[in-house]
Design an enzyme around this catalytic site. Structure first.
Site, mmCIF file in Angstrom:
data_model
loop_
_atom_site.group_PDB
_atom_site.id
_atom_site.type_symbol
_atom_site.label_atom_id
_atom_site.label_comp_id
_atom_site.label_asym_id
_atom_site.label_seq_id
_atom_site.Cartn_x
_atom_site.Cartn_y
_atom_site.Cartn_z
ATOM 1 N N CYS A 109 85.323 88.646 16.635
ATOM 2 C CA CYS A 109 86.333 89.462 15.673
ATOM 3 C C CYS A 109 86.619 88.601 14.679
ATOM 4 O O CYS A 109 86.432 88.904 13.537
ATOM 5 C CB CYS A 109 87.567 89.964 16.295
ATOM 6 S SG CYS A 109 87.646 90.682 17.865
ATOM 7 N N HIS A 127 86.382 89.079 10.386
ATOM 8 C CA HIS A 127 87.698 89.388 9.948
ATOM 9 C C HIS A 127 88.650 88.352 9.473
ATOM 10 O O HIS A 127 89.821 88.442 8.997
ATOM 11 C CB HIS A 127 88.574 90.616 10.825
ATOM 12 C CG HIS A 127 87.623 91.811 10.819
ATOM 13 N ND1 HIS A 127 87.489 92.557 9.695
ATOM 14 C CD2 HIS A 127 86.938 92.264 11.822
ATOM 15 C CE1 HIS A 127 86.815 93.640 10.354
ATOM 16 N NE2 HIS A 127 86.459 93.349 11.513
ATOM 17 N N ARG A 130 89.176 102.090 17.369
ATOM 18 C CA ARG A 130 88.709 101.482 16.317
ATOM 19 C C ARG A 130 87.953 99.986 17.146
ATOM 20 O O ARG A 130 86.920 99.645 16.748
ATOM 21 C CB ARG A 130 89.545 101.074 15.319
ATOM 22 C CG ARG A 130 88.947 100.158 14.082
ATOM 23 C CD ARG A 130 88.016 101.188 13.253
ATOM 24 N NE ARG A 130 87.373 100.323 12.292
ATOM 25 C CZ ARG A 130 85.970 99.723 12.773
ATOM 26 N NH1 ARG A 130 85.603 99.952 13.881
ATOM 27 N NH2 ARG A 130 85.269 99.226 11.691
ATOM 28 N N CYS A 174 83.963 98.706 16.855
ATOM 29 C CA CYS A 174 83.533 97.102 16.580
ATOM 30 C C CYS A 174 82.620 96.859 17.878
ATOM 31 O O CYS A 174 81.742 96.148 17.230
ATOM 32 C CB CYS A 174 84.885 96.385 16.363
ATOM 33 S SG CYS A 174 85.757 96.391 14.574
#
Lengths: 108, 275
Positions: free
Chosen positions: B189, B193, B232, B236
């Site tokens: 992640c 991000h 969501r 991902c």
């Protein structure tokens, strides 16, 4: 006779290389394969990402073809924090597909 | 540029290696990273994701929000929440002390159950404890109820508490999930991000993680419907070719807990619209 044969062989080899470059380009751009435009700008390709360096002058930047193959196959070997997927190591692309991509990148 | 990459790498390394760090100092480092990376974004605007970064997209989004595509979901959620009568004669209001203003109370760590309780889990717990079947977790009625409740917690501050050994353990699990690479494409992640936030994958801008949880559930044009935060997360996972987990799995709940704690101090602004 020998000269004609050599010329024919060269032409044949050139044709093969051309085909490999074309195949490499398709693999580079295909979203399900290399999808390289996701992160790299390549030859004014549409909707390129910018999370990684643009790909140009690849032959002079990677004069040793093996190093470019290795970078695509397992970039973690050079930089363990890279976000570039290990295309060979994780079986995203076959070795032959990576070689074709490198042939195309060498034309940039 | 080099300095930026260096500092991003340093902070990522600091965050991922800092096993000795406590949640509060993790949070400070996390926030400061984004404040330094995006000095032009007012702190409170991080809840708007990429629309805090790109003015053109922000304008389009604001126009969409005038007649939001999640409007129907809110109306349906309102009816589901207020008018559903369970087979034992009770209703959702028997489970949620703050009624429609309950979203602000989640997620929290339940010491007795030794697990993170999210809003969606609490909705299904309510149903099951009153003899009803649980709803599907990622989309549909649960997302509609969640949207209605989110609307009535807009403007409330995210204040997730992480204290006590068991809660810190859940937080650490969520943090570990966030920083671990996974899937055939080998992404964590954090890769997209944090380190690459604000940059583009193809034509899409990668949103900063700070403020990620504030605006859920969301109507996504890609989905053509409203979905929960865990939907969501699944997306991902799929995009990096990892196996999506079940909604309300321990990993997703812990991830939500970690991300929510990172966004403490920001305001809830769900439901929202995303591409």
């Amino acid at each position: 006779m020998l000269i004609v044969l050599l010329l024919c062989t060269n032409a044949w080899a050139g044709g093969v290389l051309e085909q490999r470059v074309a195949a490499g380009k398709r693999l580079t751009l295909d979203r399900k394969m290399g999808n390289c435009l996701a992160c790299h700008a390549i030859d004014n390709g549409p909707f390129s990402g910018n999370t990684a360096p643009p790909l140009f002058s690849m032959k002079s930047r990677f004069p040793d073809k093996k190093k470019l193959v290795a970078q695509i196959s397992n970039p973690l070997a050079n930089n363990r924090d890279t976000i570039m997927p290990p295309f060979g190591l994780h079986g995203i692309l076959t070795e032959d597909q990576i070689h074709k991509i490198v042939e195309y990148l060498y034309t940039l | 540029m080099c300095l930026r990459i260096f500092s991003a790498t340093f902070i990522c390394c600091f965050l991922s290696c800092a096993v000795w760090a406590d949640p509060a100092s993790d949070q400070t480092a996390f926030k400061n990273y984004f404040y330094n990376k995006f000095p032009e974004i007012p702190v409170g605007d991080f809840i708007n994701g990429v629309y805090a970064i790109d003015q053109k997209r922000r304008q389009q989004w604001l126009e969409i929000e005038e007649f939001p595509p999640y409007g129907i979901a809110i109306d349906e959620g309102e009816i589901l929440f207020n008018e559903t009568v369970f087979s034992d004669g009770s209703s959702y209001s028997d489970c949620f002390v703050d009624g429609k203003r309950s979203k602000k109370n989640y997620p929290y760590f339940d010491v007795n159950r030794n697990t993170v309780v999210t809003l969606e889990l609490a909705i299904n717990d309510c149903r099951v404890s009153h003899g009803e079947q649980p709803l599907k977790y990622k989309t549909g009625d649960i997302a509609k109820i969640s949207a209605y409740l989110a609307l009535h917690s807009r403007g409330e501050i995210i204040e997730v508490e992480v204290s006590g050994e068991a809660a810190i353990n859940a937080y650490e699990q969520g943090k570990k999930y966030y920083y671990s690479k996974r899937g055939q494409l080998n992404f964590a992640c954090v890769d997209c991000h944090v380190a690459s936030s604000g940059m583009r994958i193809r034509a899409e801008i990668l949103s900063p993680s700070l403020g990620h949880v504030s605006n859920f559930p969301v109507y996504r044009f890609k989905w053509g419907s409203i979905g929960t935060l865990h939907r969501r997360f699944s997306g991902c996972n799929s995009q990096v070719r990892a196996k999506p987990l079940a909604g309300q799995s321990e990993q997703y709940k812990n991830l939500e807990y970690f991300l929510s704690y990172m966004s403490n101090g920001l305001k809830f602004n769900g439901p929202s619209t995303r591409r």
